[in-house]
Write an enzyme that holds these catalytic residues in place. Structure first.
Site, PDB file in Angstrom:
ATOM      1  N   ASP A  29       1.836  45.189  24.118  1.00 27.31           N
ATOM      2  CA  ASP A  29       2.837  44.381  24.832  1.00 27.31           C
ATOM      3  C   ASP A  29       2.585  44.322  26.324  1.00 27.31           C
ATOM      4  OD1 ASP A  29       5.877  44.884  22.908  1.00 27.31           O
ATOM      5  OD2 ASP A  29       3.917  44.020  22.453  1.00 27.31           O
ATOM      6  N   GLU A  31      -0.144  44.473  27.938  1.00 29.39           N
ATOM      7  CA  GLU A  31      -1.273  43.589  28.229  1.00 29.39           C
ATOM      8  C   GLU A  31      -0.849  42.139  28.089  1.00 29.39           C
ATOM      9  OE1 GLU A  31      -4.902  44.604  25.884  1.00 29.39           O
ATOM     10  OE2 GLU A  31      -3.588  46.263  25.338  1.00 29.39           O
ATOM     11  N   PHE A  32      -0.127  41.868  27.006  1.00 26.87           N
ATOM     12  CA  PHE A  32       0.343  40.502  26.774  1.00 26.87           C
ATOM     13  C   PHE A  32       1.218  40.077  27.956  1.00 26.87           C
ATOM     14  CE2 PHE A  32       1.202  36.968  23.927  1.00 26.87           C
ATOM     15  CZ  PHE A  32       2.392  36.466  24.437  1.00 26.87           C
ATOM     16  N   ASP A  33       2.121  40.967  28.354  1.00 24.19           N
ATOM     17  CA  ASP A  33       3.031  40.638  29.449  1.00 24.19           C
ATOM     18  C   ASP A  33       2.278  40.407  30.756  1.00 24.19           C
ATOM     19  OD1 ASP A  33       5.625  42.928  28.267  1.00 24.19           O
ATOM     20  OD2 ASP A  33       4.989  40.941  27.597  1.00 24.19           O
ATOM     21  N   SER A  78      15.246  35.851  23.764  1.00 25.15           N
ATOM     22  CA  SER A  78      14.574  37.133  23.985  1.00 25.15           C
ATOM     23  C   SER A  78      15.087  37.707  25.307  1.00 25.15           C
ATOM     24  CB  SER A  78      13.063  36.973  23.958  1.00 25.15           C
ATOM     25  OG  SER A  78      12.672  36.082  24.947  1.00 25.15           O
ATOM     26  N   GLU A 107      21.268  50.627  26.487  1.00 28.10           N
ATOM     27  CA  GLU A 107      20.961  50.920  25.081  1.00 28.10           C
ATOM     28  C   GLU A 107      19.466  51.179  24.927  1.00 28.10           C
ATOM     29  OE1 GLU A 107      21.932  47.396  22.925  1.00 28.10           O
ATOM     30  OE2 GLU A 107      23.960  47.331  23.742  1.00 28.10           O
ATOM     31  N   LYS A 109      15.856  50.239  23.512  1.00 28.66           N
ATOM     32  CA  LYS A 109      15.181  49.027  23.047  1.00 28.66           C
ATOM     33  C   LYS A 109      14.358  49.456  21.839  1.00 28.66           C
ATOM     34  CE  LYS A 109      12.759  44.919  24.561  1.00 28.66           C
ATOM     35  NZ  LYS A 109      12.091  44.676  23.300  1.00 28.66           N
ATOM     36  N   ASP A 111      11.870  49.222  18.742  1.00 25.38           N
ATOM     37  CA  ASP A 111      10.619  48.486  18.565  1.00 25.38           C
ATOM     38  C   ASP A 111      10.444  48.120  17.091  1.00 25.38           C
ATOM     39  OD1 ASP A 111       8.387  47.223  19.362  1.00 25.38           O
ATOM     40  OD2 ASP A 111       7.194  49.031  19.712  1.00 25.38           O
ATOM     41  N   ARG A 130      14.242  36.056  13.422  1.00 29.34           N
ATOM     42  CA  ARG A 130      14.414  35.320  14.664  1.00 29.34           C
ATOM     43  C   ARG A 130      13.639  34.002  14.651  1.00 29.34           C
ATOM     44  NH1 ARG A 130      11.309  36.226  19.257  1.00 29.34           N
ATOM     45  NH2 ARG A 130      12.071  35.148  21.099  1.00 29.34           N
ATOM     46  N   GLU A 164      18.094  45.177  15.034  1.00 29.71           N
ATOM     47  CA  GLU A 164      16.662  45.370  14.836  1.00 29.71           C
ATOM     48  C   GLU A 164      16.417  46.060  13.503  1.00 29.71           C
ATOM     49  OE1 GLU A 164      15.183  44.097  17.383  1.00 29.71           O
ATOM     50  OE2 GLU A 164      13.166  44.926  17.581  1.00 29.71           O
ATOM     51  N   TYR A 216      22.939  45.633  17.447  1.00 33.11           N
ATOM     52  CA  TYR A 216      23.243  45.700  18.879  1.00 33.11           C
ATOM     53  C   TYR A 216      24.027  44.523  19.447  1.00 33.11           C
ATOM     54  CZ  TYR A 216      18.643  43.429  18.665  1.00 33.11           C
ATOM     55  OH  TYR A 216      17.595  42.639  18.341  1.00 33.11           O
ATOM     56  N   LYS A 303      10.946  48.315  30.228  1.00 31.93           N
ATOM     57  CA  LYS A 303      10.028  48.834  29.211  1.00 31.93           C
ATOM     58  C   LYS A 303       9.192  49.999  29.735  1.00 31.93           C
ATOM     59  CE  LYS A 303       8.264  45.937  26.159  1.00 31.93           C
ATOM     60  NZ  LYS A 303       7.693  44.799  25.457  1.00 31.93           N
ATOM     61  N   CYS A 397     -27.384  39.531  14.765  1.00 34.31           N
ATOM     62  CA  CYS A 397     -26.892  40.747  14.109  1.00 34.31           C
ATOM     63  C   CYS A 397     -27.651  41.968  14.630  1.00 34.31           C
ATOM     64  CB  CYS A 397     -27.071  40.622  12.604  1.00 34.31           C
ATOM     65  SG  CYS A 397     -26.645  42.140  11.734  1.00 34.31           S
ATOM     66  N   CYS A 400     -29.841  43.187  11.495  1.00 33.10           N
ATOM     67  CA  CYS A 400     -30.903  42.431  10.823  1.00 33.10           C
ATOM     68  C   CYS A 400     -31.427  41.261  11.637  1.00 33.10           C
ATOM     69  CB  CYS A 400     -30.428  41.946   9.458  1.00 33.10           C
ATOM     70  SG  CYS A 400     -29.254  40.588   9.547  1.00 33.10           S
ATOM     71  N   CYS A 415     -22.109  38.478  10.412  1.00 26.27           N
ATOM     72  CA  CYS A 415     -23.516  38.290  10.079  1.00 26.27           C
ATOM     73  C   CYS A 415     -23.530  37.620   8.705  1.00 26.27           C
ATOM     74  CB  CYS A 415     -24.240  39.636  10.017  1.00 26.27           C
ATOM     75  SG  CYS A 415     -25.860  39.469   9.231  1.00 26.27           S
ATOM     76  N   CYS A 421     -28.865  42.126   4.795  1.00 23.78           N
ATOM     77  CA  CYS A 421     -28.517  42.917   5.980  1.00 23.78           C
ATOM     78  C   CYS A 421     -28.156  44.336   5.551  1.00 23.78           C
ATOM     79  CB  CYS A 421     -27.369  42.239   6.716  1.00 23.78           C
ATOM     80  SG  CYS A 421     -26.780  43.144   8.134  1.00 23.78           S
TER      81      CYS A 421
HETATM   82  S1  IVH Z   1      19.751  42.303  22.806  1.00 19.31           S
HETATM   83  C1  IVH Z   1      19.815  37.920  23.989  1.00 19.31           C
HETATM   84  N1  IVH Z   1      19.416  44.854  22.446  1.00 19.31           N
HETATM   85  O1  IVH Z   1      14.217  42.926  21.950  1.00 19.31           O
HETATM   86  C2  IVH Z   1      19.043  39.123  23.755  1.00 19.31           C
HETATM   87  N2  IVH Z   1      17.625  43.392  21.903  1.00 19.31           N
HETATM   88  O2  IVH Z   1      12.954  41.027  23.817  1.00 19.31           O
HETATM   89  C3  IVH Z   1      19.456  39.743  22.499  1.00 19.31           C
HETATM   90  N3  IVH Z   1      15.673  44.533  20.986  1.00 19.31           N
HETATM   91  O3  IVH Z   1      14.508  39.994  20.059  1.00 19.31           O
HETATM   92  C4  IVH Z   1      18.774  40.985  22.273  1.00 19.31           C
HETATM   93  N4  IVH Z   1      16.491  46.560  21.060  1.00 19.31           N
HETATM   94  O4  IVH Z   1      14.388  42.184  18.840  1.00 19.31           O
HETATM   95  C5  IVH Z   1      18.858  43.632  22.358  1.00 19.31           C
HETATM   96  N5  IVH Z   1      19.284  47.140  22.145  1.00 19.31           N
HETATM   97  C6  IVH Z   1      18.721  45.927  22.038  1.00 19.31           C
HETATM   98  C7  IVH Z   1      17.423  45.728  21.554  1.00 19.31           C
HETATM   99  C8  IVH Z   1      16.906  44.445  21.498  1.00 19.31           C
HETATM  100  C9  IVH Z   1      15.456  45.822  20.711  1.00 19.31           C
HETATM  101  C10 IVH Z   1      14.691  43.456  20.757  1.00 19.31           C
HETATM  102  C11 IVH Z   1      15.216  42.284  19.979  1.00 19.31           C
HETATM  103  C12 IVH Z   1      14.956  41.075  20.812  1.00 19.31           C
HETATM  104  C13 IVH Z   1      13.925  41.567  21.746  1.00 19.31           C
HETATM  105  C14 IVH Z   1      14.034  40.811  23.024  1.00 19.31           C
END
Ligand code: IVH
Length: 655
Positions: A29, A31-33, A78, A107, A109, A111, A130, A164, A216, A303, A397, A400, A415, A421
């Site tokens: 994540d 890296e992606f971000d 998200s 709260e 987060k 995964d 989602r 989640e 949540y 994060k 390759c 080979c 290959c 090979c």
């Molecule tokens: S609230 C409008 N609370 O994070 C946002 N999301 O990056 C609603 N996630 O798709 C999400 N823990 O899958 C919320 N305590 C938490 C969370 C949580 C994990 C995930 C969720 C969401 C993603 C958003």
């Protein structure tokens, strides 16, 4: 600069697909971000290159065709992400600039993968993933199997609740151990395992996956709550699983305190978390702050950085696997990371190497997120030596010399010289002799390599043509080893048909799938002749496996190979546990509908009495079990071949 923008867009789109559709991400994540934020910056600087389909303009999608689509009543947004406490401070200041003093709920987060559950009059009526945030997949049947999700709650209200779906570590480890055992690719992390499980065709299998959940948020209008915290407590009261690690914070200092506590607590939790979510508590204030197209303006996710270490990339090896896939593997100066010494790391593929511009001699960052295998996630450019050169992915390759190919839409190079090979040949033979396949003792990888080099082995059928004298003459072997190997080969003929099927190394056919196929079709011949529809009826077999099986049997080399194996008396038929052997050796075709038994029941009866159920009338058919509405073509063919035709009553009498 446009080149870079285009590159980032296509890479991000690819990683999005890997993450959301294939559940097989190649990068973490962070890296992606990082890539996403580079693209956002570049697009801001060069607005002339704007593109409405840029990955910055949408949230990812996990839609697949196999589930009905559900349009979310309220979009599933998200969260804005940050890795810096300073930015959490900016969030707090922005919120308080707009609405004045505020309280926040902090709260965990989780995964995992998000779901939205609809309860009508207190009863679970629909569950959706989602998806792209607007439309998701209906996964109600699978969600019903998650024990910790109530099917009915203690309030008769109609509402939508979100949370989640997670796979706790113990379940994750058990699942991966099983998958490795069956020759299937393990899941990279619990998040993919949870998301992948929710998309399984069979809810019965989902039920065994040990999924769990945390809820949540409750969405909807006219809810009798004033704060988010109250909502959570009510949800818990109704019977939902709501985390105990929730705290109302009244200042940035308190938020920071919570984050610090969670940073150490999370290492002790039995499930994966990757941060803390900070939400404005007052629902009224949330409404005033509103949302952007992507995320609410009343919440932010802090994060935690994945654990990482800096070390030197000493060399890169390109290894060729049984399927011909070429994978780059980094040899690193040993370094401590999250409690283990890391010496090797995955580098994925050519794109990833080019993207990060990784060079031998570089100081590289190695990360171990939720992943099992550590990977290189970046280069410390300040430490680069001037004379270093970009790392080139080989064009040919490494084993080979054949020119590598990269199939359209795939990130890997292959290959194509399957027949010539060395590592592919050795890999296929090693797979055949492995414990879960034919379990041939004495034939280790080194011996196989030697036998291939000496020209005594070229494919798996050659094993059955080996002669003791030839083996005994080889260096490091001798009469005793030769005898040992020959007896191992002889014993392998007593293995089961499912081991044979697995041993062929058909892509995606692990031992479990091989067992299902073997049992369903009973013989190699039936399997080879099976249509797409018939294959799809087999438990746990989907389009991907069907395509792979079809491809395998479309190759005449494979057909020839199977013929030679069969001549060598390698089992090509499933041994059904027989109740009697009244039908022993008989090939029986069932056609039409019957009065007393379903076709499936008749099929089982045939197998229980030692017979074999054939799908189509052929020269070797012994009996045609004919019911009402029998296919006229089958009947005509049976008549033409002079095959005995009996009805249900006669069949039952026979038993
Ligand atoms: S609230 C409008 N609370 O994070 C946002 N999301 O990056 C609603 N996630 O798709 C999400 N823990 O899958 C919320 N305590 C938490 C969370 C949580 C994990 C995930 C969720 C969401 C993603 C958003």
């Amino acid at each position: 600069m446009f080149e870079r923008i285009k590159f980032l867009r296509s890479e991000l789109a690819r990683h999005n697909r890997l993450y959301y559709i294939e559940n097989a991400p190649e990068i973490s994540d962070p890296e992606f971000d990082r890539m996403m934020s580079e693209l956002v910056d570049l697009e801001r600087q060069f607005p002339q290159h704007d593109d409405p389909s840029s990955p910055t303009k949408r949230v990812g999608s996990d839609l697949t065709n196999s589930f009905e689509s559900v349009v979310h009543r309220y979009p599933m947004l998200s969260l804005a992400n940050t890795y810096s406490i300073d930015e959490v401070g900016e969030f707090v200041r922005r919120v308080e600039n707009e609405i004045g003093q505020a309280e926040y709920v902090c709260e965990l987060k989780f995964d995992g993968t998000a779901v939205s559950l609809l309860y009508e009059n207190g009863v679970l009526s629909r569950a959706a993933t989602r998806g792209d945030g607007v439309t998701g997949d209906d996964v109600t049947e699978n969600i019903r199997t998650v024990q910790s999700i109530p099917l009915a709650v203690s309030t008769p209200a109609t509402f939508e609740i979100r949370g989640e779906i997670i796979m706790p570590y113990p379940a994750f480890e058990r699942l991966n151990a099983e998958r490795e055992e069956e020759g299937e690719q393990p899941f990279a992390n619990p998040r993919n395992a949870a998301a992948g499980s929710l998309k399984l065709q069979s809810s019965a299998i989902v039920a065994k996956r040990g999924l769990d959940n945390f809820m949540y948020s409750v969405v909807g209008e006219g809810l009798p709550f004033e704060t988010h915290y109250e909502t959570l407590m009510a949800a818990r009261e109704w019977g939902f699983k709501v985390s105990e690690h929730v705290r109302v914070c009244r200042s940035l200092g308190e938020i920071e305190g919570f984050i610090a506590e969670i940073d150490s607590l999370r290492k002790t939790l039995p499930y994966a978390t990757d941060g803390v979510v900070i939400k404005v508590d007052s629902l009224n204030a949330q409404k005033r702050l509103g949302s952007t197209a992507k995320s609410p303006r009343w919440a932010v996710a802090y994060k935690f950085a994945a654990e990482r270490a800096l070390t030197r990339l000493e060399s890169v090896e390109f290894s060729v696997g049984r399927t011909g896939a070429v994978t780059p593997v980094a040899n690193l100066a040993p370094v401590q990371l999250a409690g283990t010494t890391v010496k090797r790391a995955s580098m994925h593929n050519a794109d990833q190497i080019a993207l990060l511009d990784i060079r031998v001699g570089d100081s590289v960052w190695v990360e171990k997120g939720g992943e099992i295998i550590p990977k290189i996630t970046g280069v410390e450019l300040s430490e680069r030596v001037r004379e270093s050169v970009p790392l080139a992915f080989p064009l040919t390759c490494p084993a080979c010399g054949t020119a590598l190919v990269r199939p359209e839409g795939e990130a890997r190079h292959y290959c194509p010289n399957a027949a010539g090979c060395m590592p592919q040949i050795v890999g296929r033979i090693s797979h055949w002799v492995s414990r879960k396949a034919m379990d041939i003792e004495g034939l280790g990888e080194e011996t196989i390599q030697l036998l291939v080099e000496e020209g005594l082995l070229g494919d798996i059928a050659d094993i059955y043509e080996l002669r003791g004298e030839d083996i005994a003459e080889l260096p490091r072997l001798g009469k005793k080893s030769a005898d040992n190997i020959l007896s191992g080969i002889e014993m392998s003929k007593a293995k089961d048909f499912d081991n044979v099927l697995y041993g062929l190394g058909i892509r995606f056919v692990g031992l479990t799938t091989a067992k299902h196929l073997a049992k369903h079709f009973g013989s190699m011949e039936n399997l080879m002749n099976a249509s797409q529809e018939e294959l799809l009826q087999v438990e746990e077999v989907g389009d991907k496996i069907v395509t792979s099986i079809k491809e395998y049997f479309d190759d005449t080399n494979n057909i020839e190979l199977i013929g030679r194996l069969s001549d060598a008396r390698v089992p090509m038929e499933y041994k059904f546990a027989a109740d009697s052997d009244k039908l022993k050796g008989l090939n029986i075709v069932i056609s039409g509908t019957f009065e007393n038994h379903s076709r499936e029941e008749l099929k089982q009866m045939i197998e229980l009495h030692g017979g074999r159920n054939q799908s189509a009338v052929a020269a070797n058919t012994d009996l045609l079990l004919a019911g009402a509405k029998i296919g006229p073509a089958k009947l005509a063919k049976a008549n033409k071949l002079g095959i005995k035709i009996i009805g249900e009553q006669d069949f039952l009498l026979l038993l």
